[in-house]
Write an enzyme that holds these catalytic residues in place. Structure first.
Site, mmCIF file in Angstrom:
data_model
loop_
_atom_site.group_PDB
_atom_site.id
_atom_site.type_symbol
_atom_site.label_atom_id
_atom_site.label_comp_id
_atom_site.label_asym_id
_atom_site.label_seq_id
_atom_site.Cartn_x
_atom_site.Cartn_y
_atom_site.Cartn_z
ATOM 1 N N GLU A 1 52.651 45.144 32.600
ATOM 2 C CA GLU A 1 52.044 44.386 33.396
ATOM 3 C C GLU A 1 50.942 45.283 34.298
ATOM 4 O O GLU A 1 51.285 46.324 34.504
ATOM 5 C CB GLU A 1 52.715 43.620 34.621
ATOM 6 N N ASP B 1 49.386 34.408 25.381
ATOM 7 C CA ASP B 1 49.806 35.290 26.542
ATOM 8 C C ASP B 1 51.023 36.312 26.277
ATOM 9 O O ASP B 1 51.665 36.208 25.218
ATOM 10 C CB ASP B 1 50.420 34.620 27.655
ATOM 11 N N GLU C 1 53.344 42.303 26.198
ATOM 12 C CA GLU C 1 53.805 43.678 26.856
ATOM 13 C C GLU C 1 55.369 43.843 27.402
ATOM 14 O O GLU C 1 55.752 44.728 27.653
ATOM 15 C CB GLU C 1 52.893 43.876 28.108
ATOM 16 N N ASP D 1 45.274 39.270 34.721
ATOM 17 C CA ASP D 1 45.545 38.633 36.026
ATOM 18 C C ASP D 1 45.140 39.380 37.127
ATOM 19 O O ASP D 1 45.673 40.096 37.858
ATOM 20 C CB ASP D 1 47.068 38.435 36.133
#
Length: 672
Positions: free
Chosen positions: A139, A392, A395, A459
Site C-alpha cells: 500500500e 485491484d 501487493e 488511491d
C-alpha cells in the site's frame, strides 16, 4: 561492455560510460548477511533489517574468457575468491560461493550533476537523486508525509501513513541522465540509494540473477530499448475513445445517474460499477463483497442492462481482485480444490483486509490460475458482458504463506503483481478480446508491462497535498512511463477520504483538467461516497467536467497517433520534458508538468486557490498558449493565467496538429 585493468582494480564501461570503478580502497561489491523483520498489516509493511555482516570485497582479479570477462572477488590477498561477476554483452551475472550470504550491494559510478529516474511508479519524487528508495510492493500509504497530521493519524489508527518511497508498483530499474539504464533482475526486497556523490548503491536481499545495462544516444532510444525488454501494451480499445469512463457504485441507481450525467453533455464510453458484486459496510467506508459474480439483489437484471447499454454505444466495467472472501460461495469452491496459499499447518491462509478475511488464490499453482481465468474472469465477467474492470490489489501477498511452487513468499511478494497481470491477460486472450477488453491495475513489478494494458495511479487522498494529492499522479505517470508503461490514468477527484478530509469542487475540477490530457478519463466516487462531492451533485462541477471530456474527445485524433507510436516504439503518452528536449537541463527536474506526446505541454494547476501557473517552457521550440494564442520562446520560465477551465496548455509552434490544437477552445463548448 569493456573491462580495463587498472593498477589497483578495474574500470567497467558500457557504451563509453563508466559503470563500475573498483579499487582496493573503494570496492564496488559488498556481501553480507542480515536478519529481517517484516510485519504486514493490511498491505502496509513495517520492515527492519538487523545487519550481522557487511564485507567489502577489496581484491578483484580480471580474467578474459571466450565470451567476455570474469571478475573474481575476495576480501583480502591470499583468500580464495568468494564471488564472481561474469560480463557478457550487456549483462553482469553474479555468483557467490560464500555460505549464508543474503545481502548484496553493488556500487555504480556516478557523476556530478547526474539525474536518475524510474524505480517503478514513484509518486513523490521523479528525480531520484539525493534519496534512498526501498523497492517493495505495498500500500502506498495515506498522506505519505511523516510531517503531516493525516499521515500521523493513519499511522496511529492503522499503520497506514506511508512515506515518500511507498508504492504499489516498485521496479528495480533506473535511467540516468548519462543516457544509460540499469535493471536489477531480482524479486527480493531491494533498495536503490542515490544519496552519495560518487556512486549509486544497489542493494538486494538475495544475490540477483543479473544486472542488465542499456545505452542509447537519445532518451527516446533508451525508453524504446526498455520497452523492448519489458513488453508493450496492446492499443487502447476503440470504444474508449467515445468519452469518459463514469465510476458509480450505487446499485441500480447507477443507471439513472448515468443518464443525468449524459444529459448534461458528458460524452461517455463506459459505466464502471465496481459494486457489481455487492457491498459490505466497514469503518473505512463501503467495501465490495469479494465474491466475483454479479449480485442480482444489488443490480437487478444486470445482464440485460449491460446489453442495453452496449446497444447504446456504452460499455459496462466491473471490478475484481486476486482474493476471495471466506463468507462467499467461490471461496468454498476454491478451498475444496486446494487453490489457496496455505499457512504453516497446510490450511488455507486467511488475510485480514479490514474487518473481513480472505484467501489468497495461489497463482504459482497452474490449476488455480486456469480456474480463476475461466470461471471468474471468463464466465462470470467476460461472458456476462463486462468489457473491462479494475484488477485491484496484488501487493498483499503475506511473507509467511506457503505456495505451490515452493519458493519462499519473501521472494514471490514482489513478483505477485506481475503474476496477477498475467492471469487477467490470459483470461482476456482466451476469449479473443486482447485489445478489446480493458483492465487496469495499480500494482506492478518487473514485467507487468507485457500484460497490463493500463495503469492507474492508486488511491490518492482527496486533496491537493504534495505527497498524496493531485500532483503525485503526474510523477507516477512519468516515472512508470519511462519503463515501458505507455498508458496511465488516475481517479478523478482522488479516492481516500479519512479524518474529515473531503473533496472540494475545486479539487474535482482541477483533477478533471489534468485528466483531459491523459490516455483515459475515469471518475471514482471514493471510499466514502456519501461524505464526498460527487460528479452529479453540483451543476458547476458537472458542466466543467462535460467541457473537459469534450476537450479530451476533440484530441482523440492526436491521442490515436500517440497510441500508434506507443505500439511501435514503446514511448508513453505522458512524457517528461527532457524526452524531447535533451539539451535543456531545466527540464530534467520538472515533475509537475509534462509533454502529452511530442507537441503538447501541460502544466496543471495542482494547488488550491491558484489562478495562475508558473512553468518552464522547454528550450528548442516556440510555444503557443492554447487559450490566448500568445507565442512564447522556449528556454524560459513564465507565468500564465489559469482560471478554472483553462489549465496551462501550450502546443509546439509548427506542429502538424496545429489545426486540431487551435480548435481546443471551441471544443470545450461543443461548438467545434
Amino acid at each position: 561492455m569493456r573491462v580495463d585493468v587498472t593498477p589497483d582494480g578495474f574500470d567497467l564501461t558500457f557504451g563509453g560510460r563508466l559503470i563500475l570503478r573498483h579499487t582496493a580502497a573503494a570496492p564496488c561489491l559488498f556481501l553480507g548477511r542480515g536478519d529481517a523483520r517484516m510485519d504486514m498489516y493490511r498491505g502496509n509493511f513495517d520492515i527492519e533489517d538487523r545487519l550481522t555482516a557487511r564485507l567489502p570485497l577489496s581484491v578483484a582479479r580480471v580474467m578474459v574468457d571466450g565470451i567476455g570477462w570474469r571478475i573474481s572477488f575476495t576480501v583480502a590477498d591470499g583468500i580464495a575468491p568468494i564471488a564472481e561477476l561474469q560480463v557478457i554483452g550487456n549483462i553482469l551475472r553474479p555468483t557467490v560461493t560464500a555460505p549464508n550470504v543474503n545481502r548484496f550491494w553493488l556500487r555504480i559510478a556516478a557523476e556530478a550533476g547526474e539525474h536518475v529516474w524510474g524505480g517503478g511508479e514513484q509518486m513523490s519524487y521523479f528525480d531520484l537523486m539525493g534519496r534512498r528508495f526501498p523497492l517493495w510492493t505495498s500500500e502506498p500509504g495515506v498522506g505519505r508525509d511523516k510531517t503531516s497530521e493525516i499521515t500521523f493519524k493513519a499511522d496511529v489508527t492503522g499503520k497506514a501513513g506511508g512515506d515518500y518511497w511507498n508504492t504499489n508498483y516498485p521496479q528495480p530499474t533506473y535511467l540516468s541522465s548519462r543516457k544509460y539504464a540499469l535493471h536489477l533482475e531480482t524479486t527480493a526486497y531491494a533498495a536503490f540509494d542515490f544519496r552519495q556523490d560518487g556512486f549509486h548503491e544497489l542493494e538486494a536481499w538475495a544475490v540477483p540473477e543479473q544486472i542488465e545495462l542499456f545505452a542509447a544516444e537519445s532518451f527516446v532510444g533508451l525508453v524504446t530499448q526498455l520497452s523492448d525488454r519489458f513488453g508493450r501494451q496492446p492499443p487502447l480499445p476503440e470504444w474508449v475513445y467515445n468519452g469518459a469512463i463514469i465510476g458509480l457504485k450505487d446499485g441500480g441507481n447507477s443507471f439513472e445517474r448515468l443518464e443525468k450525467i449524459r444529459a448534461a453533455g458528458v460524452p461517455v464510453s463506459a459505466l464502471w460499477c465496481e459494486d457489481w458484486v455487492g457491498l459490505r459496510e466497514t469503518s473505512f467506508g463501503k467495501r465490495l463483497f469479494w465474491d466475483w459474480r454479479a449480485n442480482e439483489q444489488h443490480y437487478p437484471s444486470l445482464k440485460a442492462k449491460i446489453a442495453a447499454l452496449r446497444a447504446d454505444g456504452i460499455r459496462f466495467m466491473g471490478y475484481v481482485n486476486p482474493y476471495l472472501c471466506n463468507d462467499g460461495i467461490l471461496f468454498e469452491e476454491a478451498e475444496a480444490a486446494g487453490y489457496f496459499a496455505t499457512d504453516g499447518n497446510g490450511k488455507t491462509a486467511l488475510v485480514d483486509f479490514g474487518e473481513f478475511d480472505c484467501g489468497v488464490v495461489d497463482f504459482t499453482n497452474p490449476a488455480a490460475c486456469a480456474w480463476f481465468e475461466e470461471k471468474i474472469i471468463g464466465q462470470n465477467m467476460l461472458d456476462f458482458g463486462l468489457s473491462g474492470w479494475m484488477a485491484d490489489f496484488g501487493e498483499y501477498l503475506p511473507i509467511d504463506v506457503h505456495l505451490a511452487n515452493g519458493v519462499p513468499a519473501t521472494l514471490m511478494h514482489n513478483a505477485w503483481p506481475t503474476l496477477w497481470a498475467e492471469v487477467n491477460a490470459r483470461a482476456v486472450a482466451k476469449r479473443g478480446q486482447t485489445g478489446e477488453a480493458l483492465f487496469f491495475m495499480r500494482a506492478g513489478f518487473t514485467g507487468v508491462q507485457a500484460h497490463c494494458p493500463l495503469l492507474w495511479a492508486g488511491d490518492q487522498s482527496v486533496d491537493f497535498s504534495r505527497h498524496d494529492g493531485l500532483v503525485t499522479v503526474i510523477s507516477g505517470a512519468l516515472s512508470s512511463g519511462l519503463l515501458g508503461n505507455a498508458y496511465h490514468h488516475s481517479d478523478i477527484g482522488g479516492y481516500t477520504s479519512l479524518f474529515g478530509n473531503v473533496r472540494t469542487p475545486e479539487l474535482f475540477m482541477r483533477w478533471a483538467e489534468m485528466a483531459a490530457f491523459t490516455p483515459v478519463m475515469r471518475t471514482h466516487e471514493g471510499n466514502r461516497p456519501r461524505e464526498n462531492l460527487q460528479l452529479d451533485e453540483d451543476p458547476q462541477v458537472l458542466a466543467h467536467f462535460a467541457a473537459m471530456v469534450k476537450l479530451w474527445v476533440h484530441l482523440v485524433p492526436y491521442l490515436k497517433t500517440l497510441v500508434a507510436e506507443a505500439s511501435a516504439t514503446g514511448l508513453p503518452v505522458q512524457r517528461p520534458l527532457f524526452l524531447h528536449f535533451e539539451d535543456d537541463p531545466a527540464g530534467y527536474v520538472v515533475q509537475d508538468a509534462y509533454l502529452y506526446g511530442p507537441d503538447l505541454l501541460v502544466a496543471p494547476v495542482w494547488q488550491a486557490g491558484e489562478t495562475h501557473r508558473s512553468l518552464h517552457l522547454p528550450q528548442g521550440a516556440e510555444w503557443v498558449h492554447v487559450w490566448s494564442g500568445a507565442r512564447h520562446a522556449g528556454g524560459q520560465d513564465i507565468s500564465v493565467p489559469a482560471p478554472l477551465g483553462e489549465p496551462a496548455v501550450f502546443y509546439r509552434a509548427g506542429s502538424v496538429h496545429q489545426a486540431l490544437f487551435d480548435g481546443m477552445a471551441a471544443a470545450k463548448t461543443g461548438v467545434a
